[in-house]
Design a protein around this motif. Sequence first.
Motif, short mmCIF file in Angstrom:
data_model
loop_
_atom_site.label_atom_id
_atom_site.label_comp_id
_atom_site.label_asym_id
_atom_site.label_seq_id
_atom_site.Cartn_x
_atom_site.Cartn_y
_atom_site.Cartn_z
N LEU A 60 29.34 27.19 46.50
CA LEU A 60 30.68 27.77 47.05
C LEU A 60 32.27 25.85 46.83
CD1 LEU A 60 29.82 29.66 50.32
CD2 LEU A 60 30.51 30.01 47.84
N THR A 61 31.38 25.09 46.60
CA THR A 61 32.51 23.31 46.51
C THR A 61 32.38 23.79 45.04
OG1 THR A 61 30.25 22.09 46.09
CG2 THR A 61 31.08 22.25 48.51
N ASP A 62 32.33 24.00 44.46
CA ASP A 62 32.57 24.23 42.84
C ASP A 62 34.20 24.59 42.74
OD1 ASP A 62 30.18 23.53 42.07
OD2 ASP A 62 29.83 24.74 40.89
N PRO A 63 34.91 24.67 41.79
CA PRO A 63 36.75 24.55 41.65
C PRO A 63 36.58 26.06 41.43
CG PRO A 63 36.22 23.08 40.62
CD PRO A 63 34.86 23.34 41.38
N PHE A 64 35.04 27.05 40.37
CA PHE A 64 35.83 27.80 40.12
C PHE A 64 34.51 28.07 39.03
CE2 PHE A 64 37.13 24.59 36.32
CZ PHE A 64 36.00 25.04 34.82
N SER A 65 34.64 29.59 38.84
CA SER A 65 32.92 30.29 38.43
C SER A 65 33.69 30.38 37.71
CB SER A 65 32.48 30.32 39.74
OG SER A 65 31.26 29.99 40.18
N VAL A 66 32.30 30.94 36.48
CA VAL A 66 32.94 32.18 35.01
C VAL A 66 31.99 33.44 35.55
CG1 VAL A 66 33.34 31.77 32.99
CG2 VAL A 66 33.62 30.16 34.10
N VAL A 67 32.26 34.35 35.37
CA VAL A 67 31.28 35.61 35.01
C VAL A 67 31.19 36.37 34.03
CG1 VAL A 67 30.90 37.54 36.69
CG2 VAL A 67 31.03 35.66 37.59
N ASN A 73 30.61 50.58 35.95
CA ASN A 73 29.93 49.29 36.91
C ASN A 73 31.15 47.79 36.84
OD1 ASN A 73 28.11 50.33 36.16
ND2 ASN A 73 27.42 49.23 33.84
N ILE A 74 32.20 48.37 35.75
CA ILE A 74 33.05 47.47 36.19
C ILE A 74 33.69 47.81 36.82
CG2 ILE A 74 36.02 46.76 35.37
CD1 ILE A 74 34.61 47.65 32.56
N GLU A 75 34.33 48.71 37.44
CA GLU A 75 34.87 48.82 39.07
C GLU A 75 34.12 48.63 40.60
OE1 GLU A 75 35.68 53.29 39.54
OE2 GLU A 75 37.30 52.77 37.40
N SER A 76 33.32 48.38 40.13
CA SER A 76 32.14 47.94 40.99
C SER A 76 31.67 46.34 40.90
CB SER A 76 30.86 47.95 40.59
OG SER A 76 30.36 49.77 41.12
N LEU A 77 31.64 45.76 39.95
CA LEU A 77 31.73 44.15 39.24
C LEU A 77 33.16 44.01 40.14
CD1 LEU A 77 30.63 44.06 35.87
CD2 LEU A 77 29.52 43.07 38.04
N ILE A 78 33.89 44.55 39.68
CA ILE A 78 36.18 44.29 40.63
C ILE A 78 34.96 43.71 42.13
CG2 ILE A 78 37.73 44.08 40.47
CD1 ILE A 78 37.75 46.15 38.13
N LYS A 79 34.63 44.99 42.88
CA LYS A 79 34.52 44.62 44.21
C LYS A 79 34.03 43.61 44.26
CE LYS A 79 35.40 49.57 44.99
NZ LYS A 79 34.74 50.53 45.32
N ILE A 80 32.53 43.26 43.35
CA ILE A 80 31.56 42.07 43.77
C ILE A 80 32.75 40.78 43.47
CG2 ILE A 80 29.33 41.15 43.37
CD1 ILE A 80 28.78 43.67 43.06
N CYS A 81 33.24 40.81 42.51
CA CYS A 81 33.41 39.16 42.28
C CYS A 81 34.65 38.53 42.62
CB CYS A 81 33.51 38.93 40.40
SG CYS A 81 31.75 39.49 39.91
N ARG A 82 35.94 39.50 42.98
CA ARG A 82 37.23 39.65 43.21
C ARG A 82 37.48 38.29 42.89
NH1 ARG A 82 36.81 37.96 49.38
NH2 ARG A 82 34.85 37.74 49.00
#
Length: 231
Positions: A6-13, A22-31
């Motif tokens: 959680l201290t990382d400035p960003f994450s790549v998914v 599946n895309i809609e589900s990932l949007i809800k999880i990743c925001r």
Amino acid sequence: MLDWNLTDPFSVVEFSTCEPENIESLIKICRPTGAVLPRLAEKGMELRNDGGESIAYAHAALLSALPGDGFAILGGGDIWLRKIARSCRAKVVWVGRSGDCDLAARDVEVRLGRILFRVTNEKFNVPVWGRHHLNSVLAAIAVGREFGVSLAEASRRLSNMKSLPECCRVADLRGITVIEDSGSASPESVRAAFELLRDLDARGRRIVVCGEMHDASGHPAPIHRKVGGEV
């Protein structure tokens, strides 16, 4: 995602799916706060009965989910992306070769295992096989700029770039040039390998050995027949 710090400035998914639900589900999880879509053509568009409309509008949901202070890096030559970008509240950066792109490649040359081009006055010399890599490289430059990476620094870093294994890797075996593109194949990636085969200055015969395309598993016969007709 469970390993994120959680201290990382960003994450790549990576959204490694083309299924709308599946895309809609990932949007809800990743925001997500940013999105990178060099093109939609590689996401199995032609495999769909609706011509890819469902995939396009699933990605429109991704763009509309981005916050106003986010960003979207989009391929300027993709017709579907041009349509769905209207739903995006975030900053949109178009990349490509056309004059209406925000980050455009000029003086593009494809040489033996390299792509040469310039962005404004900065020259790039990227060690990859095949002109199809250009949009992805431009997208990487655009993402870097969003995080304060100068064009000069991007040029220096990309000069040592290593492409993913099994993605248009070229090797010489006892005088025979072999192009290996054995990753998760789609019609577009196979066409890119064909293009590279055509571009190579090779003597003698050119032989294509094409196995099953992973992304055509639901429609194997017509898609393989269509792509095979382009050899």
